[in-house]
Design a protein around this motif. Structure first.
Motif, mmCIF file in Angstrom:
data_model
loop_
_atom_site.group_PDB
_atom_site.id
_atom_site.type_symbol
_atom_site.label_atom_id
_atom_site.label_comp_id
_atom_site.label_asym_id
_atom_site.label_seq_id
_atom_site.Cartn_x
_atom_site.Cartn_y
_atom_site.Cartn_z
ATOM 1 N N GLY A 112 -21.780 33.966 13.245
ATOM 2 C CA GLY A 112 -21.072 33.094 12.315
ATOM 3 C C GLY A 112 -19.711 33.598 11.901
ATOM 4 N N VAL A 113 -19.590 34.878 11.596
ATOM 5 C CA VAL A 113 -18.308 35.406 11.120
ATOM 6 C C VAL A 113 -17.288 35.421 12.252
ATOM 7 C CG1 VAL A 113 -17.143 37.444 10.200
ATOM 8 C CG2 VAL A 113 -19.341 36.721 9.249
ATOM 9 N N TYR A 114 -17.693 35.867 13.426
ATOM 10 C CA TYR A 114 -16.773 35.878 14.568
ATOM 11 C C TYR A 114 -16.317 34.461 14.901
ATOM 12 C CZ TYR A 114 -15.033 36.412 19.323
ATOM 13 O OH TYR A 114 -14.244 36.375 20.448
ATOM 14 N N ALA A 115 -17.275 33.536 14.996
ATOM 15 C CA ALA A 115 -16.924 32.156 15.316
ATOM 16 C C ALA A 115 -16.005 31.555 14.265
ATOM 17 C CB ALA A 115 -18.198 31.314 15.459
ATOM 18 N N ALA A 116 -16.232 31.895 13.003
ATOM 19 C CA ALA A 116 -15.387 31.362 11.934
ATOM 20 C C ALA A 116 -13.946 31.844 12.065
ATOM 21 C CB ALA A 116 -15.955 31.761 10.574
ATOM 22 N N THR A 117 -13.763 33.106 12.453
ATOM 23 C CA THR A 117 -12.383 33.594 12.613
ATOM 24 C C THR A 117 -11.678 32.885 13.758
ATOM 25 O OG1 THR A 117 -13.002 35.464 14.070
ATOM 26 C CG2 THR A 117 -12.960 35.875 11.682
ATOM 27 N N LYS A 118 -12.406 32.590 14.824
ATOM 28 C CA LYS A 118 -11.778 31.924 15.959
ATOM 29 C C LYS A 118 -11.502 30.453 15.658
ATOM 30 C CE LYS A 118 -11.458 35.441 18.708
ATOM 31 N NZ LYS A 118 -10.130 35.995 19.071
ATOM 32 N N ALA A 119 -12.389 29.813 14.906
ATOM 33 C CA ALA A 119 -12.125 28.432 14.488
ATOM 34 C C ALA A 119 -10.895 28.376 13.593
ATOM 35 C CB ALA A 119 -13.342 27.863 13.769
ATOM 36 N N ALA A 120 -10.793 29.336 12.672
ATOM 37 C CA ALA A 120 -9.622 29.391 11.797
ATOM 38 C C ALA A 120 -8.357 29.667 12.606
ATOM 39 C CB ALA A 120 -9.815 30.461 10.726
ATOM 40 N N LEU A 121 -8.463 30.536 13.607
ATOM 41 C CA LEU A 121 -7.304 30.845 14.442
ATOM 42 C C LEU A 121 -6.805 29.600 15.162
ATOM 43 C CD1 LEU A 121 -5.565 33.269 15.438
ATOM 44 C CD2 LEU A 121 -7.112 33.399 17.405
ATOM 45 N N GLU A 122 -7.717 28.753 15.618
ATOM 46 C CA GLU A 122 -7.291 27.529 16.302
ATOM 47 C C GLU A 122 -6.648 26.543 15.329
ATOM 48 O OE1 GLU A 122 -9.941 25.854 19.141
ATOM 49 O OE2 GLU A 122 -10.315 27.786 20.124
ATOM 50 N N THR A 123 -7.104 26.522 14.083
ATOM 51 C CA THR A 123 -6.433 25.707 13.066
ATOM 52 C C THR A 123 -5.026 26.227 12.812
ATOM 53 O OG1 THR A 123 -8.526 25.120 12.010
ATOM 54 C CG2 THR A 123 -6.539 24.917 10.676
ATOM 55 N N VAL A 124 -4.883 27.544 12.738
ATOM 56 C CA VAL A 124 -3.556 28.153 12.588
ATOM 57 C C VAL A 124 -2.657 27.757 13.757
ATOM 58 C CG1 VAL A 124 -2.342 30.374 12.709
ATOM 59 C CG2 VAL A 124 -4.258 30.080 11.136
ATOM 60 N N ALA A 125 -3.202 27.791 14.966
ATOM 61 C CA ALA A 125 -2.404 27.460 16.150
ATOM 62 C C ALA A 125 -1.877 26.034 16.087
ATOM 63 C CB ALA A 125 -3.246 27.660 17.409
ATOM 64 N N GLU A 126 -2.736 25.096 15.721
ATOM 65 C CA GLU A 126 -2.284 23.705 15.644
ATOM 66 C C GLU A 126 -1.277 23.509 14.520
ATOM 67 O OE1 GLU A 126 -1.737 19.608 16.103
ATOM 68 O OE2 GLU A 126 -2.256 21.240 17.472
ATOM 69 N N THR A 127 -1.486 24.189 13.415
ATOM 70 C CA THR A 127 -0.515 24.113 12.322
ATOM 71 C C THR A 127 0.832 24.662 12.764
ATOM 72 O OG1 THR A 127 -2.303 24.405 10.718
ATOM 73 C CG2 THR A 127 -0.067 24.770 9.928
ATOM 74 N N LEU A 128 0.815 25.797 13.460
ATOM 75 C CA LEU A 128 2.064 26.395 13.954
ATOM 76 C C LEU A 128 2.762 25.462 14.935
ATOM 77 C CD1 LEU A 128 3.870 28.968 13.933
ATOM 78 C CD2 LEU A 128 2.560 29.725 15.944
ATOM 79 N N ARG A 129 1.994 24.830 15.789
ATOM 80 C CA ARG A 129 2.600 23.884 16.739
ATOM 81 C C ARG A 129 3.370 22.799 16.006
ATOM 82 N NH1 ARG A 129 2.008 19.012 19.071
ATOM 83 N NH2 ARG A 129 0.298 18.462 17.657
ATOM 84 N N GLN A 130 2.747 22.240 14.971
ATOM 85 C CA GLN A 130 3.395 21.160 14.238
ATOM 86 C C GLN A 130 4.618 21.660 13.459
ATOM 87 O OE1 GLN A 130 0.661 18.771 11.926
ATOM 88 N NE2 GLN A 130 -0.915 18.885 13.499
ATOM 89 N N GLU A 131 4.522 22.863 12.915
ATOM 90 C CA GLU A 131 5.608 23.389 12.088
ATOM 91 C C GLU A 131 6.817 23.839 12.900
ATOM 92 O OE1 GLU A 131 2.921 25.069 8.327
ATOM 93 O OE2 GLU A 131 3.880 26.479 9.708
ATOM 94 N N THR A 132 6.615 24.111 14.195
ATOM 95 C CA THR A 132 7.719 24.654 14.998
ATOM 96 C C THR A 132 8.233 23.690 16.062
ATOM 97 O OG1 THR A 132 6.154 25.717 16.517
ATOM 98 C CG2 THR A 132 6.948 27.026 14.645
ATOM 99 N N LEU A 133 7.710 22.466 16.077
ATOM 100 C CA LEU A 133 8.230 21.457 17.008
ATOM 101 C C LEU A 133 9.725 21.261 16.802
ATOM 102 C CD1 LEU A 133 5.482 18.677 16.754
ATOM 103 C CD2 LEU A 133 6.042 20.004 18.795
ATOM 104 N N PRO A 134 10.501 21.026 17.862
ATOM 105 C CA PRO A 134 10.130 21.036 19.281
ATOM 106 C C PRO A 134 10.481 22.352 19.969
ATOM 107 C CG PRO A 134 12.279 20.050 19.056
ATOM 108 C CD PRO A 134 11.870 20.524 17.666
#
Length: 232
Positions: free
Chosen positions: A142-164
């Motif tokens: 659970g803890v490992y999976a939670a960190t990776k799920a959070a990391l993917e949320t960070v990635a999508e947020t970064l994508r939106q914040e740094t477009l284009p």
């Protein structure tokens, strides 16, 4: 690979496993820095920096060293990470904190240090090494999976914040045969015991290079790569 030439990269966790495989492939063609607790024996052309990404001051020193020796990078690969296998009702919160610091906050520190320069330059790539565990909860993970799920949320947020200007890619491997399993904070699995077969670190690295080598107007935002027999 010709689209990667004339660029500069930093890989966290580049001393072993998937990070090391990426470093070995990139070091043949571009200037490269590797950050790891123990960078190990790397080609002489690689800037090897001992660094604990859970420490803000050490990430600051990493930034200064990379700037001094390479200048502004335009590829950041966040590969530093560690696993844990513990039952949530019995586990050690201090161990959980270590995993969150490495897998999530470590990547965030690197983003905060290096992505502003990419934005100022008008281009860059950030690659996050995630896991299929981000999308599939499993007992003791659970803890490992939670960190990776959070990391993917960070990635999508970064994508939106740094477009284009900045491309953001998540590479989510399944079971991969590296020293990862030997270095889990607590755990009992091996690639053989999981029983689905395993990728090699080099196969995951090839997926990273595939994303990086796309034309600037093409962005591969998520790549899932797993042994064919792995059901999740």
């Amino acid at each position: 690979m010709h689209l990667i030439n004339n660029r500069k990269a930093l890989i966290s966790g580049g001393g072993s496993g998937i990070g090391r495989a990426i470093a070995e492939k990139l070091s043949a063609s571009i200037p490269l820095a590797v950050a790891d607790l123990q960078p190990g024996n790397l080609p002489a052309t690689v800037v090897a920096v001992p660094c604990d990404v859970t420490s803000g001051p050490e990430v600051d020193r990493l930034f200064d060293r990379v700037q001094a020796e390479l200048g502004q990078i335009d590829i950041l690969v966040c590969s530093a990470g560690r696993g844990i296998q513990e039952k949530l009702t019995e586990g050690d919160p201090e161990k959980w904190r270590q995993i969150i610091e490495i897998n999530l906050l470590g990547a965030l520190r690197l983003v905060r240090a290096f992505v502003p320069g990419m934005m100022a330059a008008g281009r860059g790539d950030v690659v996050f090494i995630s896991s299929v565990a981000a999308g599939q909860a499993y007992a003791y993970g659970g803890v490992y999976a939670a960190t990776k799920a959070a990391l993917e949320t960070v990635a999508e947020t970064l994508r939106q914040e740094t477009l284009p200007h900045v491309r953001v890619t998540v590479v989510a491997p399944g079971v991969t045969d590296t020293a990862f399993f030997q270095h889990t904070v607590s755990g009992f699995h091996t690639p053989a015991s999981i029983g689905y077969g395993a990728l090699s670190a080099e196969e995951v690295a090839d997926a990273v290079l595939y994303a990086l080598s796309q034309p600037p107007e093409v962005s591969l935002n998520h790549i899932t790569i797993r042994p064919t027999a792995q059901p999740f």
